[in-house]
Scaffold this motif. Structure first.
Motif, PDB file in Angstrom:
ATOM      1  N   LYS A   8      74.978  92.229 -26.321  1.00  9.86           N
ATOM      2  CA  LYS A   8      75.054  91.306 -27.467  1.00  9.86           C
ATOM      3  C   LYS A   8      73.832  91.469 -28.369  1.00  9.86           C
ATOM      4  O   LYS A   8      73.955  91.497 -29.590  1.00  9.86           O
ATOM      5  CB  LYS A   8      75.155  89.868 -26.974  1.00  9.86           C
ATOM      6  N   ILE A   9      72.661  91.604 -27.765  1.00  7.28           N
ATOM      7  CA  ILE A   9      71.432  91.787 -28.558  1.00  7.28           C
ATOM      8  C   ILE A   9      71.509  93.073 -29.362  1.00  7.28           C
ATOM      9  O   ILE A   9      71.181  93.104 -30.553  1.00  7.28           O
ATOM     10  CB  ILE A   9      70.192  91.776 -27.640  1.00  7.28           C
ATOM     11  N   SER A  10      71.970  94.145 -28.709  1.00 12.30           N
ATOM     12  CA  SER A  10      72.055  95.419 -29.432  1.00 12.30           C
ATOM     13  C   SER A  10      73.084  95.345 -30.553  1.00 12.30           C
ATOM     14  O   SER A  10      72.882  95.910 -31.635  1.00 12.30           O
ATOM     15  CB  SER A  10      72.367  96.564 -28.475  1.00 12.30           C
ATOM     16  N   SER A  11      74.182  94.646 -30.340  1.00 19.36           N
ATOM     17  CA  SER A  11      75.189  94.477 -31.394  1.00 19.36           C
ATOM     18  C   SER A  11      74.634  93.650 -32.554  1.00 19.36           C
ATOM     19  O   SER A  11      74.885  93.956 -33.723  1.00 19.36           O
ATOM     20  CB  SER A  11      76.438  93.795 -30.840  1.00 19.36           C
ATOM     21  N   ASP A  12      73.870  92.609 -32.203  1.00 22.05           N
ATOM     22  CA  ASP A  12      73.250  91.791 -33.249  1.00 22.05           C
ATOM     23  C   ASP A  12      72.246  92.604 -34.059  1.00 22.05           C
ATOM     24  O   ASP A  12      72.142  92.436 -35.283  1.00 22.05           O
ATOM     25  CB  ASP A  12      72.562  90.566 -32.644  1.00 22.05           C
ATOM     26  N   LEU A  13      71.501  93.471 -33.377  1.00 26.08           N
ATOM     27  CA  LEU A  13      70.551  94.323 -34.096  1.00 26.08           C
ATOM     28  C   LEU A  13      71.269  95.284 -35.042  1.00 26.08           C
ATOM     29  O   LEU A  13      70.781  95.561 -36.144  1.00 26.08           O
ATOM     30  CB  LEU A  13      69.686  95.110 -33.105  1.00 26.08           C
ATOM     31  N   LEU A  14      72.420  95.775 -34.606  1.00 29.39           N
ATOM     32  CA  LEU A  14      73.176  96.693 -35.466  1.00 29.39           C
ATOM     33  C   LEU A  14      73.659  95.996 -36.735  1.00 29.39           C
ATOM     34  O   LEU A  14      73.781  96.635 -37.792  1.00 29.39           O
ATOM     35  CB  LEU A  14      74.377  97.268 -34.717  1.00 29.39           C
ATOM     36  N   SER A  15      73.951  94.717 -36.639  1.00 36.46           N
ATOM     37  CA  SER A  15      74.431  93.993 -37.818  1.00 36.46           C
ATOM     38  C   SER A  15      73.288  93.488 -38.704  1.00 36.46           C
ATOM     39  O   SER A  15      73.533  92.883 -39.744  1.00 36.46           O
ATOM     40  CB  SER A  15      75.315  92.820 -37.388  1.00 36.46           C
TER      41      SER A  15
END
Length: 106
Positions: A8-15
């Motif tokens: 989830k953190i990595s996905s949030d960083l991508l956005s």
């Protein structure tokens, strides 16, 4: 749960809008996201294999003889504990005289 949080953190960083502005940051975050997704899938596989193999401790007893010995020692200690606990309960039910109290203390 930890690997799900990392995904989830990595996905949030991508956005994050910073990824659109900095190509080098986007590259690092993409690599991080890929690594976290791989880690999550690996952890899921470990959990699934672990759940499937719970009843197969006999397979490992030949591979890990010390584990087998530890299980036997635990069972023996548990039997000893139950035997002594029943003795204590028996002495607690008796009248509180000197010899009974000495045996109970022992």
């Amino acid at each position: 749960a930890m690997s799900k949080s990392a995904v989830k953190i990595s996905s949030d960083l991508l956005s994050n809008p910073l990824c659109e502005q900095e190509p080098s940051f986007l590259e690092m975050v993409t690599a991080f996201d890929t690594a976290m997704k791989r880690m999550d899938s690996f952890n899921q596989e470990k959990v699934n294999v672990g759940l499937a193999g719970e009843g197969e401790t006999g397979v490992f007893s030949s591979v890990f003889p010390s584990l087998n010995m530890a299980v036997k020692r635990r069972e023996q200690t548990l039997q000893d504990y139950k035997r002594l606990q029943s003795k204590v309960e028996k002495y607690e039910e008796k009248e509180r005289t000197g010899p009974v109290l000495a045996k109970l203390h022992q």
